[in-house]
Design a protein around this motif. Structure first.
Motif, PDB file in Angstrom:
ATOM      1  N   THR A  61       1.339 -56.259   6.364  1.00  0.00           N
ATOM      2  CA  THR A  61       2.298 -56.024   5.285  1.00  0.00           C
ATOM      3  C   THR A  61       2.556 -54.535   5.130  1.00  0.00           C
ATOM      4  O   THR A  61       1.601 -53.757   5.054  1.00  0.00           O
ATOM      5  CB  THR A  61       1.759 -56.589   3.956  1.00  0.00           C
ATOM      6  OG1 THR A  61       1.330 -57.936   4.156  1.00  0.00           O
ATOM      7  CG2 THR A  61       2.836 -56.552   2.879  1.00  0.00           C
ATOM      8  N   PRO A  62       3.801 -54.102   5.063  1.00  0.00           N
ATOM      9  CA  PRO A  62       4.077 -52.686   4.775  1.00  0.00           C
ATOM     10  C   PRO A  62       3.476 -52.275   3.441  1.00  0.00           C
ATOM     11  O   PRO A  62       3.435 -53.056   2.486  1.00  0.00           O
ATOM     12  CB  PRO A  62       5.608 -52.620   4.750  1.00  0.00           C
ATOM     13  CG  PRO A  62       6.064 -53.809   5.531  1.00  0.00           C
ATOM     14  CD  PRO A  62       5.043 -54.873   5.300  1.00  0.00           C
ATOM     15  N   THR A  63       3.023 -51.039   3.369  1.00  0.00           N
ATOM     16  CA  THR A  63       2.383 -50.567   2.150  1.00  0.00           C
ATOM     17  C   THR A  63       3.334 -50.618   0.968  1.00  0.00           C
ATOM     18  O   THR A  63       2.914 -50.906  -0.163  1.00  0.00           O
ATOM     19  CB  THR A  63       1.867 -49.135   2.351  1.00  0.00           C
ATOM     20  OG1 THR A  63       1.221 -49.032   3.616  1.00  0.00           O
ATOM     21  CG2 THR A  63       0.873 -48.757   1.273  1.00  0.00           C
ATOM     22  N   ALA A  64       4.608 -50.353   1.192  1.00  0.00           N
ATOM     23  CA  ALA A  64       5.579 -50.421   0.101  1.00  0.00           C
ATOM     24  C   ALA A  64       5.640 -51.819  -0.498  1.00  0.00           C
ATOM     25  O   ALA A  64       5.754 -51.986  -1.723  1.00  0.00           O
ATOM     26  CB  ALA A  64       6.956 -49.995   0.600  1.00  0.00           C
TER      27      ALA A  64
ATOM     28  N   ALA B 176      11.229 -49.401  -3.469  1.00  0.00           N
ATOM     29  CA  ALA B 176      10.953 -49.000  -2.086  1.00  0.00           C
ATOM     30  C   ALA B 176      11.273 -47.526  -1.859  1.00  0.00           C
ATOM     31  O   ALA B 176      10.560 -46.822  -1.142  1.00  0.00           O
ATOM     32  CB  ALA B 176      11.739 -49.876  -1.117  1.00  0.00           C
ATOM     33  N   GLU B 177      12.356 -47.037  -2.470  1.00  0.00           N
ATOM     34  CA  GLU B 177      12.724 -45.638  -2.305  1.00  0.00           C
ATOM     35  C   GLU B 177      11.690 -44.718  -2.942  1.00  0.00           C
ATOM     36  O   GLU B 177      11.340 -43.668  -2.391  1.00  0.00           O
ATOM     37  CB  GLU B 177      14.106 -45.386  -2.916  1.00  0.00           C
ATOM     38  CG  GLU B 177      14.551 -43.931  -2.897  1.00  0.00           C
ATOM     39  CD  GLU B 177      14.682 -43.363  -1.498  1.00  0.00           C
ATOM     40  OE1 GLU B 177      14.728 -42.129  -1.370  1.00  0.00           O
ATOM     41  OE2 GLU B 177      14.745 -44.144  -0.523  1.00  0.00           O
ATOM     42  N   TYR B 178      11.183 -45.109  -4.109  1.00  0.00           N
ATOM     43  CA  TYR B 178      10.131 -44.319  -4.733  1.00  0.00           C
ATOM     44  C   TYR B 178       8.897 -44.255  -3.836  1.00  0.00           C
ATOM     45  O   TYR B 178       8.253 -43.202  -3.711  1.00  0.00           O
ATOM     46  CB  TYR B 178       9.758 -44.912  -6.091  1.00  0.00           C
ATOM     47  CG  TYR B 178      10.620 -44.446  -7.236  1.00  0.00           C
ATOM     48  CD1 TYR B 178      10.843 -43.094  -7.464  1.00  0.00           C
ATOM     49  CD2 TYR B 178      11.215 -45.359  -8.101  1.00  0.00           C
ATOM     50  CE1 TYR B 178      11.638 -42.661  -8.516  1.00  0.00           C
ATOM     51  CE2 TYR B 178      12.010 -44.938  -9.167  1.00  0.00           C
ATOM     52  CZ  TYR B 178      12.218 -43.592  -9.368  1.00  0.00           C
ATOM     53  OH  TYR B 178      12.989 -43.157 -10.403  1.00  0.00           O
ATOM     54  N   HIS B 179       8.551 -45.368  -3.210  1.00  0.00           N
ATOM     55  CA  HIS B 179       7.370 -45.364  -2.339  1.00  0.00           C
ATOM     56  C   HIS B 179       7.609 -44.470  -1.123  1.00  0.00           C
ATOM     57  O   HIS B 179       6.716 -43.724  -0.704  1.00  0.00           O
ATOM     58  CB  HIS B 179       7.032 -46.780  -1.895  1.00  0.00           C
ATOM     59  CG  HIS B 179       5.734 -46.871  -1.138  1.00  0.00           C
ATOM     60  ND1 HIS B 179       5.650 -46.657   0.231  1.00  0.00           N
ATOM     61  CD2 HIS B 179       4.465 -47.107  -1.548  1.00  0.00           C
ATOM     62  CE1 HIS B 179       4.401 -46.773   0.622  1.00  0.00           C
ATOM     63  NE2 HIS B 179       3.655 -47.051  -0.444  1.00  0.00           N
TER      64      HIS B 179
ATOM     65  N   PRO C 186       8.390 -59.962   0.824  1.00  0.00           N
ATOM     66  CA  PRO C 186       8.001 -60.948   1.817  1.00  0.00           C
ATOM     67  C   PRO C 186       7.025 -61.946   1.215  1.00  0.00           C
ATOM     68  O   PRO C 186       6.304 -61.643   0.261  1.00  0.00           O
ATOM     69  CB  PRO C 186       7.327 -60.109   2.914  1.00  0.00           C
ATOM     70  CG  PRO C 186       7.762 -58.717   2.655  1.00  0.00           C
ATOM     71  CD  PRO C 186       8.053 -58.619   1.203  1.00  0.00           C
ATOM     72  N   ALA C 187       7.004 -63.129   1.817  1.00  0.00           N
ATOM     73  CA  ALA C 187       6.107 -64.157   1.280  1.00  0.00           C
ATOM     74  C   ALA C 187       4.665 -63.696   1.270  1.00  0.00           C
ATOM     75  O   ALA C 187       3.900 -63.997   0.357  1.00  0.00           O
ATOM     76  CB  ALA C 187       6.243 -65.447   2.108  1.00  0.00           C
ATOM     77  N   ALA C 188       4.271 -62.920   2.302  1.00  0.00           N
ATOM     78  CA  ALA C 188       2.874 -62.472   2.373  1.00  0.00           C
ATOM     79  C   ALA C 188       2.558 -61.431   1.329  1.00  0.00           C
ATOM     80  O   ALA C 188       1.400 -61.157   1.044  1.00  0.00           O
ATOM     81  CB  ALA C 188       2.586 -61.897   3.760  1.00  0.00           C
ATOM     82  N   SER C 189       3.608 -60.814   0.736  1.00  0.00           N
ATOM     83  CA  SER C 189       3.360 -59.725  -0.202  1.00  0.00           C
ATOM     84  C   SER C 189       3.071 -60.221  -1.600  1.00  0.00           C
ATOM     85  O   SER C 189       2.541 -59.504  -2.421  1.00  0.00           O
ATOM     86  CB  SER C 189       4.565 -58.793  -0.251  1.00  0.00           C
ATOM     87  OG  SER C 189       4.801 -58.254   1.017  1.00  0.00           O
TER      88      SER C 189
END
Length: 841
Positions: free
Chosen positions: A671-674, A579-582, A833-836
């Motif tokens: 969904t967040p892009t990350a 997540a930090e890289y994104h 997340p489940a959706a991811s």
């Protein structure tokens, strides 16, 4: 529509008697809606106050004076007593006041004031009258971007609402939908939201379709647009004819003297014909290069046309040889039919060659200089660059066309190549159009275009077309790397493991030539290939090398792309730094514009290294949906329309169909892009070795293996004999290449079997396949020691919680030490997340 603020302001200025100004002027370009707004304000004022109004189309001084004297109200002799009386005055609307001579305007307004009339005038140019306020009237608000996810949001934009209402008035069956929303929104932006131009375009769109208008506006005005505008001239008026003076085909430089009154119409018409060469506007430098007129004379003529409303300006950027500026000239649609006169062929050639030089300068900025300047300039001139490429190809100036196409490829790599750009290279497929010495370069461009559009099988044919003389050892240095890269992608269907090796060789070749930007992009492709072939550690190391080199060279495009790749790779390795890289990737790319953000994401999820074109389209749609939401939350400071995301939707819609496309967009928007990038990395994760255990040698399965009980949804729980064999070898710890060698099938076939097995078993990794095999069959087969992975593994045990690695551990790679794979798998999925967690690729 959309003029509520202007209407309220005009009613306030015209209210009262003593404090009201003698007149109010509505000023704007042709088609801005001045006359309609003045009429609407007069009608509303009459309803509110009970006074009458008179609308006068100003033609001459005598006609205007007669209208003032005949207008309802008090006679001039009585105005002394009544002028101070409170109460609303009758309104006189003078449409086109700037047609009168300068000295006559003040006198006419004085007579109207003496007659105790309120005056609302319209003009195309500033009048600079004392004590007379002028309200500049620009176009209606236009959309910055659009999406099929929210058509109602587009309809709330005033220009779109007007355009759709005007089309529906003529064609009641029309409705804005997922298939035409982009064409509608783009047209509103191209016409700058000017109501007159939108209504005129709606007459065409009602019968020809919005796509026809969008296609015509995207080309130089001298072609399809002129024909449509002539066919759909305003009712009751003759179709506009070509402006006199455009038939002069001499190509000699124009006189350096000032334009005389007698020569002004011919000079203006000729300059308008030059303006019609450009698509979607132009800058003064480009017009100067095409006309070859002296600077002072060209400036004088441009100012004359601007004063007459035959040219308009905007603050959109326009490219130049040394950067860009926020000023752009446009040819209004009302001017187009009269501007389409004949010009010498050399004018088109000068246009094409100027933009070829411009592309070379802007591309150099993109790879070696200020990338924001290069991207902005190239994006502003996309339409003119396409016109230039088509012109060079049609004239069979192949070497110049290849140079321009090569420069454009660098730009399209940065922002996400449009789906239709390979269409411009079709002329290269004609053998007679390409000299023998240039066929190798032409074949490489066509191979690259075929592979990008999802046809890797066509790559070998184009490479073979280059002939033995164009192999890497015989190619010039500049095309050796391009040949190796095309060869890598062409090898994917049969020899996928060769792709990373060839890509690394191509990157080394670029770097040896001092082409760091191109080397970094190819290195990231090689890193993705390493991830796909079960070497996550190597992929991370390669991406970090590309990142370090890009930061050293101050190359934010490659640095942002490398950070984005590291985000996916770290998710694949189970590291919490994904997540930090994104976040760092978006922060690096965002100053370059949303086009750079989108281009970096698409370069990852739409890479030709990924085998399934449909899966790439689904990931692309998810990214577009997520970035739409992110862009809306970010609140762009630059309101200029660019349609960065909207123009990428149409290719995926055509490929996936309406329902799948919208479903993917909606999933991405939630969904967040990350998380999407992390899920993408998890799906591509290389499996770690599973503990060895002695099991019998594999034997062909007697039939399908039943799936685990209770599974529903995408998995049907039944594997074919070949899928069972492949799954057993996966459980034994073999790589794709080893499985392919043992079963005597291609590595690509192994990838497809594993993907289908994951779908049927509803699982997300090879580790899950191995676990299912251990639970439901006799276990994995024994494998000869030479084929087993020798990497150390942790002993079996309960699932472990993997702590977040420290920054130092992440940089040194210590976090990549082997851990118990089932525990790692649980850790990877638990942080999404489940959706991811989508279907495994």
């Amino acid at each position: 529509m959309g003029r509520e603020r202007e209407t309220a302001l005009l009613l306030d200025l015209l209210a009262g008697a003593g404090s009201a100004p003698p007149a109010v002027v509505l000023r704007g370009a042709p088609g801005a809606g001045k006359s309609h707004l003045a009429a609407a304000v007069a009608a509303r004022r009459s309803r509110q106050t009970g006074t009458r109004h008179v609308h006068v189309d100003v033609v001459s001084v005598a006609q205007a004076r007669a209208a003032v004297l005949a207008a309802p109200g008090l006679p001039p002799s009585a105005c002394g007593a009544a002028g101070s009386a409170a109460g609303p005055r009758p309104l006189l609307v003078l449409d086109g006041l700037d047609r009168l001579p300068r000295e006559e305007r003040s006198g006419l307004l004085a007579e109207a004031s003496a007659a105790d009339h309120a005056v609302l005038a319209t003009a195309r140019r500033p009048l600079a009258l004392p004590d007379v306020p002028e309200l500049p009237l620009s176009g209606l608000a236009v959309p910055q971007d659009c999406t099929a996810l929210d058509l109602d949001a587009s309809l709330r934009v005033p220009s779109v609402a007007l355009y759709v209402a005007a089309i529906s008035a003529l064609n009641p069956a029309f409705a804005m939908g997922h298939d035409n929303h982009y064409a509608i929104a783009w047209t509103c932006a191209a016409l700058h939201g000017r109501p007159g131009a939108l209504v005129r375009a709606a007459r065409v769109a009602a019968l020809e379709g919005p796509e026809a208008v969008r296609g015509a506006l995207g080309q130089p005005p001298g072609g399809r647009l002129t024909g449509l505008l002539r066919q759909y001239a305003a009712p009751g008026t003759p179709a506009p004819e070509s402006t006199p003076g455009c038939a002069d085909r001499t190509d000699a430089p124009e006189s350096t003297g000032r334009t005389t009154g007698a020569d002004a119409p011919a000079t203006a018409s000729r300059l308008l014909a030059f303006c019609a060469l450009f698509a979607d506007g132009f800058g003064p430098e480009a017009l100067r290069e095409v006309t070859r007129w002296p600077g002072p004379r060209l400036t004088e003529e441009i100012e004359r046309l601007l004063g007459q409303g035959l040219l308009t300006t905007s603050t959109r950027p326009s490219g130049s040889l040394d950067g860009f500026g926020h000023a752009r000239l446009h040819l209004p649609p009302a001017t187009v039919p009269g501007a389409s006169g004949a010009l010498p062929d050399s004018a088109w050639l000068r246009h094409a060659r100027y933009y070829a030089r411009f592309a070379r300068a802007a591309t150099r900025q993109l790879v070696l200089g200020d990338q924001h300047v290069g991207l902005t300039a190239l994006r502003a001139e996309e339409a003119n660059l396409r016109t230039a490429l088509g012109e060079l190809l049609s004239r069979e100036l192949t070497e110049e066309a290849l140079a321009l196409a090569t420069d454009l490829t660098v730009y399209w790599d940065a922002v996400g190549a449009p789906a239709d750009w390979p269409d411009h290279l079709r002329l290269l497929s004609r053998p007679e159009a390409v000299p023998p010495a240039l066929r190798g370069r032409a074949a490489l461009l066509q191979a690259d275009a075929a592979i990008r559009t999802g046809h890797p099988e066509a790559g070998p044919a184009f490479l073979a077309e280059a002939g033995p003389a164009h192999r890497p050892d015989a190619l010039p240095d500049g095309t050796t790397a391009a040949y190796l890269r095309a060869q890598a992608f062409a090898a994917l269907p049969l020899r996928p493991s060769d792709a990373p090796v060839l890509l690394r060789r191509a990157a080394l070749t670029h770097r040896s030539l001092g082409e760091g930007h191109l080397a970094g992009r190819v290195e990231l492709e090689a890193a993705l290939g390493e991830l796909l072939h079960s070497d996550t550690a190597a992929a991370i190391a390669t991406a970090r090398t590309a990142l370090s080199d890009a930061q050293r060279r101050h190359d934010p495009l490659i640095a942002g792309a490398a950070l984005l790749h590291l985000s996916a790779f770290c998710a694949a390795a189970g590291q919490r730094t994904a997540a930090e890289y994104h976040r760092r990737a978006v922060a690096t790319l965002r100053p370059l514009g949303w086009a750079a953000v989108l281009g970096a994401h698409l370069a990852l999820v739409r890479s030709p290294l990924l085998p399934d074109t449909a899966d790439r389209a689904v990931d692309t749609a998810r990214i577009i949906g997520s970035l739409h939401s992110a862009r809306a939350l970010a609140g762009d400071g630059d309101p200029a329309p660019d349609f960065t995301l909207a123009r990428s939707e149409e290719p995926t819609r055509r490929l996936l169909g309406e329902r799948r496309h919208l479903a993917a967009l909606r999933e991405g928007a939630r969904t967040p892009t990350a998380d999407l990038i992390a899920s993408f990395g998890v799906r591509l994760a290389s499996p770690g070795p599973v503990p060895d255990r002695p099991v019998p040698h594999p034997v062909p399965s007697a039939g399908p293996v039943p799936g685990p009980p209770g599974r529903t949804g995408a998995a049907d729980g039944r594997l074919t004999p070949r899928q069972t064999q492949v799954s057993q070898l996966v459980a034994a710890g073999l790589s794709n290449k080893q499985i392919a060698r043992q079963l005597q099938i291609s590595e690509w076939t192994v990838v497809n079997h594993i993907r289908e097995t994951m779908r049927r078993l509803d699982c997300t990794s090879r580790v899950a396949i191995a676990g299912w095999i251990l639970r439901n069959t006799a276990g994995p087969p024994a494998v000869p020691p030479a084929q087993r992975s020798t990497a150390p593994v942790a002993p079996p045990g309960p699932a472990l919680t993997v702590p977040a690695p420290s920054p130092a551990a992440d940089e040194t790679g210590a976090s990549l030490l082997p851990v118990h794979r089932p525990a790692l798998e649980d850790h990877r999925v638990a942080h999404l997340p489940a959706a991811s967690v989508g279907r495994t690729a």
